[in-house]
Design an enzyme around this catalytic site. Structure first.
Site, short mmCIF file in Angstrom:
data_model
loop_
_atom_site.label_atom_id
_atom_site.label_comp_id
_atom_site.label_asym_id
_atom_site.label_seq_id
_atom_site.Cartn_x
_atom_site.Cartn_y
_atom_site.Cartn_z
N GLU A 155 -6.47 8.70 2.90
CA GLU A 155 -5.83 9.99 3.20
C GLU A 155 -6.88 11.02 3.62
O GLU A 155 -7.95 11.12 3.00
CB GLU A 155 -5.10 10.48 1.95
N SER B 188 -10.68 -1.08 3.82
CA SER B 188 -9.80 -1.21 5.00
C SER B 188 -9.42 0.17 5.52
O SER B 188 -8.91 0.99 4.76
CB SER B 188 -8.52 -1.95 4.64
N ARG C 139 0.84 -1.22 0.00
CA ARG C 139 0.00 0.00 0.00
C ARG C 139 0.87 1.26 0.00
O ARG C 139 0.57 2.23 0.69
CB ARG C 139 -0.95 0.03 1.20
C1 LIG Z 1 -15.62 -1.01 -0.38
C2 LIG Z 1 -14.16 -0.71 -0.66
C3 LIG Z 1 -13.27 -1.75 -0.86
C4 LIG Z 1 -11.92 -1.51 -1.10
N1 LIG Z 1 -11.08 -2.56 -1.30
C5 LIG Z 1 -9.77 -2.34 -1.54
C6 LIG Z 1 -8.87 -3.44 -1.76
O1 LIG Z 1 -9.27 -4.60 -1.75
N2 LIG Z 1 -7.57 -3.16 -1.97
C7 LIG Z 1 -7.09 -1.89 -2.01
O2 LIG Z 1 -5.88 -1.70 -2.21
N3 LIG Z 1 -7.92 -0.82 -1.82
C8 LIG Z 1 -9.23 -1.02 -1.59
N4 LIG Z 1 -10.07 0.04 -1.39
C9 LIG Z 1 -9.52 1.42 -1.41
C10 LIG Z 1 -9.70 2.15 -2.77
O3 LIG Z 1 -10.73 1.59 -3.52
C11 LIG Z 1 -8.42 2.14 -3.59
O4 LIG Z 1 -7.37 2.72 -2.87
C12 LIG Z 1 -8.60 2.89 -4.92
O5 LIG Z 1 -7.46 2.74 -5.73
C13 LIG Z 1 -8.87 4.38 -4.72
O6 LIG Z 1 -9.26 4.90 -5.99
P1 LIG Z 1 -10.03 6.26 -6.11
O7 LIG Z 1 -10.07 6.59 -7.57
O8 LIG Z 1 -11.33 6.18 -5.42
O9 LIG Z 1 -9.05 7.23 -5.35
P2 LIG Z 1 -9.45 8.54 -4.52
O10 LIG Z 1 -10.06 8.12 -3.24
O11 LIG Z 1 -10.19 9.48 -5.36
O12 LIG Z 1 -8.00 9.12 -4.22
C14 LIG Z 1 -7.12 8.44 -3.35
C15 LIG Z 1 -5.77 9.18 -3.35
O13 LIG Z 1 -5.18 9.08 -4.65
C16 LIG Z 1 -5.01 10.38 -5.22
N5 LIG Z 1 -5.31 10.26 -6.64
C17 LIG Z 1 -6.48 9.83 -7.19
N6 LIG Z 1 -6.35 9.82 -8.53
C18 LIG Z 1 -5.11 10.25 -8.81
C19 LIG Z 1 -4.37 10.48 -10.02
N7 LIG Z 1 -4.90 10.27 -11.24
N8 LIG Z 1 -3.09 10.94 -9.91
C20 LIG Z 1 -2.54 11.18 -8.70
N9 LIG Z 1 -3.17 11.01 -7.54
C21 LIG Z 1 -4.44 10.53 -7.60
C22 LIG Z 1 -5.96 11.30 -4.47
O14 LIG Z 1 -5.52 12.64 -4.48
C23 LIG Z 1 -5.92 10.69 -3.07
O15 LIG Z 1 -4.76 11.11 -2.40
C24 LIG Z 1 -11.44 -0.17 -1.14
C25 LIG Z 1 -12.35 0.88 -0.96
C26 LIG Z 1 -13.70 0.63 -0.73
C27 LIG Z 1 -14.66 1.76 -0.57
#
Ligand SMILES: Cc1cc2nc3c(=O)[nH]c(=O)nc-3n(C[C@H](O)[C@H](O)[C@H](O)COP(=O)(O)OP(=O)(O)OC[C@H]3O[C@@H](n4cnc5c(N)ncnc54)[C@H](O)[C@@H]3O)c2cc1C
Length: 330
Positions: free
Chosen positions: A328, A230, A162
């Site tokens: 975050e 998580s 992570r």
């Molecule tokens: C129900 C659920 C289950 C999940 N299961 C998992 C799992 O099994 N494994 C896992 O690893 N994670 C899991 N997650 C966490 C999450 O889904 C991941 O971390 C995912 O990659 C976040 O994507 P997002 O587009 O929603 O990011 P966001 O929440 O929009 O952003 C997260 C961070 O990344 C940055 N960011 C977003 N896009 C970009 C970009 N293009 N360039 C630079 N920075 C960027 C943002 O500024 C922020 O700091 C889960 C979340 C939920 C709600």
């Protein structure tokens, strides 16, 4: 650019929050324009994907830039791999399903993770025995500090559990597209608990569908009960420490790591401290999974942080283990 932007529908926790401005990034050149605007207003810029790994404070005094750069393609074979590329604004799960429809398997264990492609490298998403880094080739990012576009190859990214250079640099690099390298001699990755019942001849679609069903059975649906998956990382500790823990708690899960250390289960530690199913105001610890903190509808960021602090203090006092928050706070 839209002023006074409501972020509640744009974070899977469903926390009430607003941003001074929002912008939409539909193509790579929009990033530079948004950054110039932010600098002229002397405001910070944060990019947002699906909002599934963030905790919003009530007000973000800056520009929230919604990542919407689309596009996905099979680039072709390179040695033992097939390369695939996707725009940072593509939905991650849809992209995984699309790779399977193209007969290029390799990402199926990461099916069902919410969010967008561009965020996948930020914390090197992982699940069911696979990390994104295992299938990563390179990415294209815009560097806000030097105002240029850079290619990051795998060795430049500092991927760990992570973790990545992008996460450490908190907001400096905006991912525009990601290229993946899928093995041409694909074999299912079935080492993880719950997958071992599948036959080694299983096809990638079945692996994906099995994982989606497992995830749906285990995790609360964020559309009903806001959450970010998580809430804490599984702590990595010295193996001697893990062995001591096992002496007093023989049921404590311990996973040996390649670097000689051991990973503990944050869910087990939290459950043992009695938090599973507990509530604090409008938030709580899921009854289904002790690692998932939930917004029951009218929860606030302050309540969520208080609950997280209580959990951290109790786990530290009882087991001597420091928990680190995964999403975050922005
Ligand atoms: C129900 C659920 C289950 C999940 N299961 C998992 C799992 O099994 N494994 C896992 O690893 N994670 C899991 N997650 C966490 C999450 O889904 C991941 O971390 C995912 O990659 C976040 O994507 P997002 O587009 O929603 O990011 P966001 O929440 O929009 O952003 C997260 C961070 O990344 C940055 N960011 C977003 N896009 C970009 C970009 N293009 N360039 C630079 N920075 C960027 C943002 O500024 C922020 O700091 C889960 C979340 C939920 C709600």
């Amino acid at each position: 650019m839209k002023p006074d932007f409501d972020l509640q529908r744009h974070n899977t926790f469903g926390l009430p929050a607003r941003a001074r401005w929002s912008a939409v990034l539909s193509q790579p050149t929009d990033v530079e324009l948004a950054w110039e605007k932010a600098q002229s207003l002397r405001l910070p810029l944060r990019v947002l994907g699906g909002g599934s790994n963030v905790i919003f404070r009530p007000f973000f005094d800056g520009i929230i830039a919604m990542m919407e750069i689309k596009g996905r393609s099979v680039l072709g074979r390179q040695g033992e791999h097939t390369l695939l590329q996707a725009g940072a604004g593509e939905d991650w799960h849809e992209f995984v399903l699309w790779t399977l429809s193209q007969n290029v398997p390799g990402l199926e264990n990461l099916a069902g993770i919410p969010g967008k492609v561009g965020a996948a490298p930020i914390q090197n998403i992982g699940a069911y025995g696979l990390e994104m880094a295992d299938r990563f080739h390179s990415l294209l990012a815009y560097d806000l500090e030097n105002k240029n576009t850079i290619v990051f190859n795998k060795d430049d990214c500092g991927f760990g559990y992570r973790q990545s250079v992008f996460k450490k640099a908190a907001g400096r690099f905006i991912v525009l597209s990601v290229t993946f390298a899928m093995p041409n001699d694909w074999a299912p990755q079935l080492s993880y608990q719950g997958l071992s019942e599948l036959s080694p001849d299983t096809d990638p679609q079945t692996v994906a569908q099995t994982i989606i069903a497992l995830r749906n059975g285990k995790l609360p649906d964020w559309r009903k009960f806001g959450n970010a998956g998580s809430f804490f990382h599984n702590p990595i500790v010295e193996s001697a420490f893990a062995a001591e823990l096992r002496k007093t708690h023989s049921d404590a899960p311990v996973y040996p790591q390649q670097d000689g250390r051991s990973k503990l289960s944050a869910a087990w530690l939290i459950e043992r401290c009695g938090f599973k199913g507990s509530r604090l105001g409008g938030v709580g610890v899921s009854e289904r999974h002790a690692l998932v903190l939930v917004n029951y509808g009218d929860g606030t960021q302050e309540q969520l942080e208080s609950l997280a602090d209580n959990i951290k203090s109790e786990v530290l006092a009882r087991f001597g283990v420091v928990l680190h928050q995964e999403p975050e706070t922005i």
